[in-house]
Design an enzyme around this catalytic site. Structure first.
Site, mmCIF file in Angstrom:
data_model
loop_
_atom_site.group_PDB
_atom_site.id
_atom_site.type_symbol
_atom_site.label_atom_id
_atom_site.label_comp_id
_atom_site.label_asym_id
_atom_site.label_seq_id
_atom_site.Cartn_x
_atom_site.Cartn_y
_atom_site.Cartn_z
ATOM 1 N N GLY A 125 17.822 -35.889 20.473
ATOM 2 C CA GLY A 125 17.249 -35.053 21.529
ATOM 3 C C GLY A 125 15.843 -34.611 21.153
ATOM 4 N NE ARG A 126 14.356 -30.086 24.887
ATOM 5 C CZ ARG A 126 14.952 -29.902 26.067
ATOM 6 N NH1 ARG A 126 14.401 -30.345 27.158
ATOM 7 N NH2 ARG A 126 16.095 -29.261 26.155
ATOM 8 C CB ILE A 127 15.114 -30.346 17.827
ATOM 9 C CG1 ILE A 127 14.910 -29.144 18.776
ATOM 10 C CG2 ILE A 127 14.855 -29.930 16.379
ATOM 11 C CD1 ILE A 127 15.906 -28.012 18.601
ATOM 12 N NE ARG B 135 27.669 -37.693 23.645
ATOM 13 C CZ ARG B 135 27.842 -36.620 24.385
ATOM 14 N NH1 ARG B 135 28.005 -36.720 25.679
ATOM 15 N NH2 ARG B 135 27.818 -35.428 23.839
ATOM 16 C CB THR C 212 17.555 -27.262 11.830
ATOM 17 O OG1 THR C 212 17.508 -28.554 12.472
ATOM 18 C CG2 THR C 212 16.717 -27.282 10.578
ATOM 19 N NE ARG D 91 24.179 -22.688 17.492
ATOM 20 C CZ ARG D 91 22.856 -22.465 17.629
ATOM 21 N NH1 ARG D 91 22.023 -22.851 16.665
ATOM 22 N NH2 ARG D 91 22.392 -21.847 18.674
ATOM 23 C CD GLU E 169 23.902 -18.578 11.528
ATOM 24 O OE1 GLU E 169 23.248 -17.828 12.275
ATOM 25 O OE2 GLU E 169 23.701 -19.784 11.457
ATOM 26 C CG HIS F 30 19.902 -19.202 12.710
ATOM 27 N ND1 HIS F 30 21.129 -19.183 13.340
ATOM 28 C CD2 HIS F 30 19.097 -19.970 13.509
ATOM 29 C CE1 HIS F 30 21.070 -19.904 14.455
ATOM 30 N NE2 HIS F 30 19.852 -20.380 14.580
ATOM 31 N N GLY G 4 14.983 -21.219 12.294
ATOM 32 C CA GLY G 4 14.475 -22.355 13.078
ATOM 33 C C GLY G 4 13.399 -21.994 14.093
HETATM 34 C C1 DGY Z 1 18.816 -21.396 19.305
HETATM 35 O O1 DGY Z 1 18.029 -21.006 20.158
HETATM 36 O O2 DGY Z 1 19.897 -21.905 19.594
HETATM 37 C C2 DGY Z 1 18.397 -21.288 17.897
HETATM 38 O O3 DGY Z 1 19.444 -21.525 17.018
HETATM 39 C C3 DGY Z 1 17.744 -19.962 17.614
HETATM 40 O O4 DGY Z 1 16.797 -20.238 16.625
#
Ligand code: DGY
Length: 319
Positions: free
Chosen positions: A153-155, A176, A236, A238, A267, A285, A287
């Site tokens: 995906g994007r990230i 997928r 990064t 879940r 967490e 966390h 990110g």
């Molecule tokens: C999100 O937006 O899902 C991130 O985990 C927060 O940094």
């Protein structure tokens, strides 16, 4: 319209919300308990939670007033979408605006793990550094190594761009579907039809799939056994995607050379077995934690609340 914001947001976004709606803010930034969240369902029209609030069926059943849950964050595995849908409650999130920040943290973890930066800093601060020597804290180069992305995906794509164009890594991925051919061409990205194929081919594996039941413990002992000896895991996405006991074992035995984690299943608890290991980088966390991104996330949540107030379709509706 009454709006509850469960945690502190950047001040300018809180002000923008206050200018438009009757807003209750959480000045003390104290996490709300399940009973308080459930009570809020009967007292507000809009609930603005974030990724650390558990919006489960019990909370959603707590009252009948909330019509929109406008999440501050892109991930939504903490919200019971089926329960919200059953009550006709709309749910939105904040996609797109945290892509670059999260990709930056994936690269931060990758570099820190590969170059043993956490170990080095701990050694120096503890006064254990005895000086430069040719064999001190030897890590891994990145150039020419295969970065295997789980999910495209994007990230993942933003991370791949950094790794390919910035560090000369080779890109492989499992998802997928095959990604946009133009992106695949730009990154010279190799598609692997199964997860285990990808794990066997990658020197660094970076996770980019959503959390939730479908991906729970995707990276278990069997998956770690499929990874190359001396490879690295970066997460990064879940925490629930990784079986952390199996990860700790793979790191402790030296099957994996290192790991970099930004997310954990419960967490702020961090799996104890990891805390004693030198070859894992542990971030809290972070990110999306840069000023620009956190404002953009708030403005996106606000845009969804405004659309809802005007009776227009939500820009980022997920349920
Ligand atoms: C999100 O937006 O899902 C991130 O985990 C927060 O940094």
């Amino acid at each position: 319209m009454r709006v509850l914001v469960t945690r502190r947001w950047p001040a300018e976004v809180e002000r923008a919300l206050q200018n438009r709606f009757e807003v209750v803010l959480n000045a003390a930034d104290r996490p709300l308990g399940q009973a308080e969240l459930a009570q809020a369902m009967g007292e507000f029209d809009v609930l603005c939670p974030t990724v650390s609030d558990r919006i489960d069926a019990g909370v959603i059943g707590g009252g009948d007033r909330v019509r929109l849950i406008a999440n501050y964050g892109v991930g939504f595995d903490h919200i019971d979408l089926a329960a919200a849908k059953a009550k006709g409650i709309a749910v939105s999130n904040t996609p797109g605006v945290l892509t670059d920040a999260t990709a930056d943290i994936a690269m931060t973890l990758l570099l820190m793990a590969a170059r043993r930066a956490g170990e080095g800093e701990r050694e120096l601060r503890d006064g254990r550094w005895t000086g430069w020597r040719p064999t001190h804290l030897i890590g891994s180069a990145l150039k020419g190594k295969v970065l295997g992305l789980v999910g495209m995906g994007r990230i993942a794509i933003a991370t791949a761009r950094r790794a390919r164009h910035g560090f000369g890594m080779r890109i492989a991925y499992y998802g997928r579907h095959e990604c946009d051919p133009a992106v695949a061409q730009e990154l010279e990205a190799e598609f692997h039809p199964t997860l285990y194929d990808l794990l066997a081919a990658a020197d660094f594996v970076s996770l980019h799939v959503p959390g939730g039941a479908e991906t729970a413990n995707l990276m278990d002992a069997t998956a770690f056994a499929e990874m190359k000896p001396g490879s690295y895991l970066i997460n990064t996405a879940r925490g629930g995607i990784v079986d952390h006991a199996a990860l700790a074992d793979a790191l402790d035995r030296g099957h994996l050379a290192g790991a970099g984690l930004d997310v954990y299943p419960h967490e702020p608890a961090v799996p104890g077995a990891l805390l004693g290991l030198e070859n894992v980088v542990l971030l809290p966390h972070l990110g999306s934690a840069n000023a620009e991104t956190r404002v953009a996330m708030g403005l996106k949540a606000l845009a969804n609340v405004e659309a809802f107030a005007r009776g227009e379709p939500l820009p980022d509706r997920i349920a």
